[in-house]
Motif scaffolding. Structure first.
Motif: not given
Length: 630
Positions: A108-110, A407-413, A452-454
């Motif tokens: 999952e991302g943001i 594996l690097f996941v963007p996380r809102e803070i 964007a691709a997804s």
């Protein structure tokens, strides 16, 4: 010896590998969806070599790759324009670059950002580095610029309560240092002469009656003498009080009594020690009561009026210590203390004045000097992340967290205040979480491509469509058309010039626009009930214009981006009647500053990319459509 051995720090690139090895690695990166990384490694390879590498890669490099699909079909994407996604390979309709296959990572991302998976080689190529989030003592440091001023509690004005003529000036130059009670000038005053005469007569009469009263014993005569004596003493007190009210000192009155005759002149003395900063008197000049003759300043302490931004005011307290430096004495610091916080803001600068009191016993600090103040505030134990790890889109802040190796996941803070090189984090990460601090910009670009691709773009998320509500604009009165028309005309002049890769028309247009925004601020045109918000936006416009001073093309575009964003926001919120609708467009490639601009026609003319990618961008909305007020 192993032929594959390389010294530490020497990683494979397209320039130091043979063609077959380079093609294999680039193909593996592109096929895995890491388009940005593939282009980075490609470096100086020709277009033909890139095409070959993307189609003839080593099968071992592409084994097990999970490509992004739509209904079972492979998706292709432009690395320069992530919004261009196709189910077929080909070229981008905007920039004509080859579309690249993309891979979807199942994490999952943001909104607008997706998770990214990298191999150890890819991490080395972008010099990726992670660091753990830590809990540590935090200190907020404020830096403010101010002006040295006089300590107003140590200023003294010298004036006369008498009219007269200046006979002699003892202190005849500004800047002289004087001591307390030092004579400043000699004043001749007929009124003073008469008052001295009256006092001496009353004194002589009182002394005479005292002598006669002592010689009379009993009877009505003694009674009469006592009444006469009391009257004379009252007259004497009245005459003395008159002299005292004219600031004649007790020592001067005693000298008058001893001399027994009036003085022709009166000496005015300094009420305090210090420097004469103003002198408004000359020899033989006639002066009137109330005229300020001298101003004397005791400079043993001075004030620094420092300008502190409103967002930093919560960290300033009365009694807080500060260090101050001035350009005149490099390396030397002066210790001060916050004595007062002014209860209002300066409207144009949106700053509050904070008064610092500084010891100046050596008289090194001079009024009107510029000073740089540094104040610190202890914030206690806080959760901290490096400032360089944080991305701020204006709508949200986020970091990339290493969820597992590769594996690097963007996380809102959620951010608190900023210290020198860290942010305080209130929500989103925990102590020990590993976040990316180096190589994160390329990682972010790759994350945007995958999102964007997804189909998980930020623009597609309904709650985040902050720029899609022109209907919420508050209309301005019809008379605002004449105020805003020249401003918009000059803006379009700059937009058109930058689209041609030119800055020739920019300085003159900026100068005119500063005058125009000040004229709008000074007018009575304003939306009812929203005056403060409206004027704050105009003030921000004026400040952004004042910052638009660069001469190099890229720097001008960066500064123009900040001003353009402020103008778009202002017109979208408070809409004047326009001569023609304005299109708001955005450039997804521009990262140095906000990438939105206004233009008058439907054909995109990108002021940020210029002639090399003139039509790059996307239309966001139209301002002024359907309203003319004619």
């Amino acid at each position: 010896m192993n032929s594959n051995f390389r010294p530490p720090g020497e990683f494979p690139t397209a320039s130091n590998m043979n063609p077959s090895t380079s093609a294999k690695i680039i193909a593996g990166l592109a096929a895995s969806g890491s388009v940005i990384l593939a282009l980075l490694l490609l470096g100086g390879c020709s277009k033909k070599e890139a095409e070959t590498s993307s189609t003839s890669g080593d099968p071992s490099n592409m084994a097990g790759m999970d490509h992004a699909t739509h209904d079972g079909k492979q998706l292709y994407q432009c690395s320069m324009h992530p919004n261009i996604v196709s189910e077929k390979s080909g070229t981008c309709p905007i920039c004509a670059m080859d579309l690249q296959p993309v891979r979807q990572v199942k994490a999952e991302g943001i909104p607008g950002r997706a998770a990214v998976q990298l191999s150890p080689l890819q991490e080395q190529l972008i010099n990726l580095r992670v660091t753990p989030v830590r809990s540590a003592p935090a200190t907020k440091t404020l830096r403010a610029v101010g002006v040295i001023t006089y300590d107003e509690t140590r200023l003294a004005d010298v004036n006369s309560k008498l009219s007269g003529w200046v006979e002699t000036l003892y202190v005849d130059k500004p800047g002289q240092f004087v001591e307390t009670n030092q004579p400043l000038l000699a004043l001749y005053s007929p009124d003073l002469y008469s008052a001295q005469q009256e006092y001496l007569l009353a004194l002589q009469q009182a002394q005479k009656l005292e002598h006669e009263h002592s010689a009379v014993r009993g009877g009505q005569l003694q009674e009469f003498m006592q009444v006469n004596r009391r009257g004379t003493e009252s007259l004497l007190r009245s005459a003395r009080k008159r002299l005292e009210l004219w600031d004649i000192s007790a020592a001067q009155i005693k000298a008058l009594e001893q001399a027994g005759q009036p003085e022709d002149t009166l000496e005015l003395t300094a009420p305090t020690r210090g420097f004469v900063v103003n002198k408004n008197v000359f020899p033989k000049q006639m002066i009137q009561p109330g005229m300020v003759l001298y101003r004397i300043a005791d400079l043993s302490t001075v004030w620094l009026d420092a300008a502190v931004y409103e967002s930093e005011l919560p960290f300033v307290k009365v009694g807080q210590s500060a260090t101050v430096t001035v350009d005149a004495y490099p390396g030397q610091t002066f210790i001060g203390e916050v004595a007062f916080i002014y209860p209002y803001l300066e409207q144009k600068t949106r700053t509050a004045k904070v008064r610092l009191v500084l010891d100046n016993s050596e008289h090194l600090l001079k009024p009107a000097m510029y000073g740089n103040a540094v104040l610190t505030q202890d914030l206690g134990e806080q959760l901290l992340v490096p400032a360089g790890a944080v991305f701020d889109t204006g709508k949200r802040q986020y970091v990339f967290v290493q969820k597992e190796p590769g594996l690097f996941v963007p996380r809102e803070i959620q951010l608190g205040t900023r210290t020198d090189d860290h942010f305080v984090v209130t929500q989103g990460v925990a102590a020990g979480d590993k976040i990316v601090v180096d190589g994160n910009f390329l990682l972010d670009s790759e994350s945007q491509l995958k999102a964007a691709a997804s189909g998980s773009t930020e623009a597609a998320s309904p709650p985040e469509q902050a720029h899609e509500h022109p209907a919420a604009a508050i209309p301005l009165p019809a008379e605002s058309r004449e105020l805003f028309a020249p401003l918009i005309t000059d803006y379009l002049t700059i937009q058109s010039a930058l689209a041609r890769d030119s800055t020739d028309d920019v300085p003159a247009a900026v100068a005119r626009m500063i005058e125009q925004t000040e004229s709008i601020l000074g007018s009575d045109v304003a939306p009812p009930g929203k005056l403060n918000e409206y004027r704050a936006g105009l003030t921000n416009l004026n400040e952004r214009l004042s910052d638009l001073t660069a001469t190099e093309l890229d720097e001008v575009r960066t500064q123009f981006g900040h001003f353009s964003e402020a103008l778009v926001s202002q017109l979208a919120r408070f809409a004047p009647p326009l001569q023609e609708p304005l299109i708001v467009a955005s450039c997804p490639m521009w990262k140095q500053s906000p990438g939105r601009w206004l233009q008058s026609g439907p054909e995109l003319k990108n002021p940020f990319m210029g002639l090399k990618m003139l039509t790059c961008g996307e239309t966001q909305m139209v301002i002024g459509e359907g309203r003319s007020d004619d």
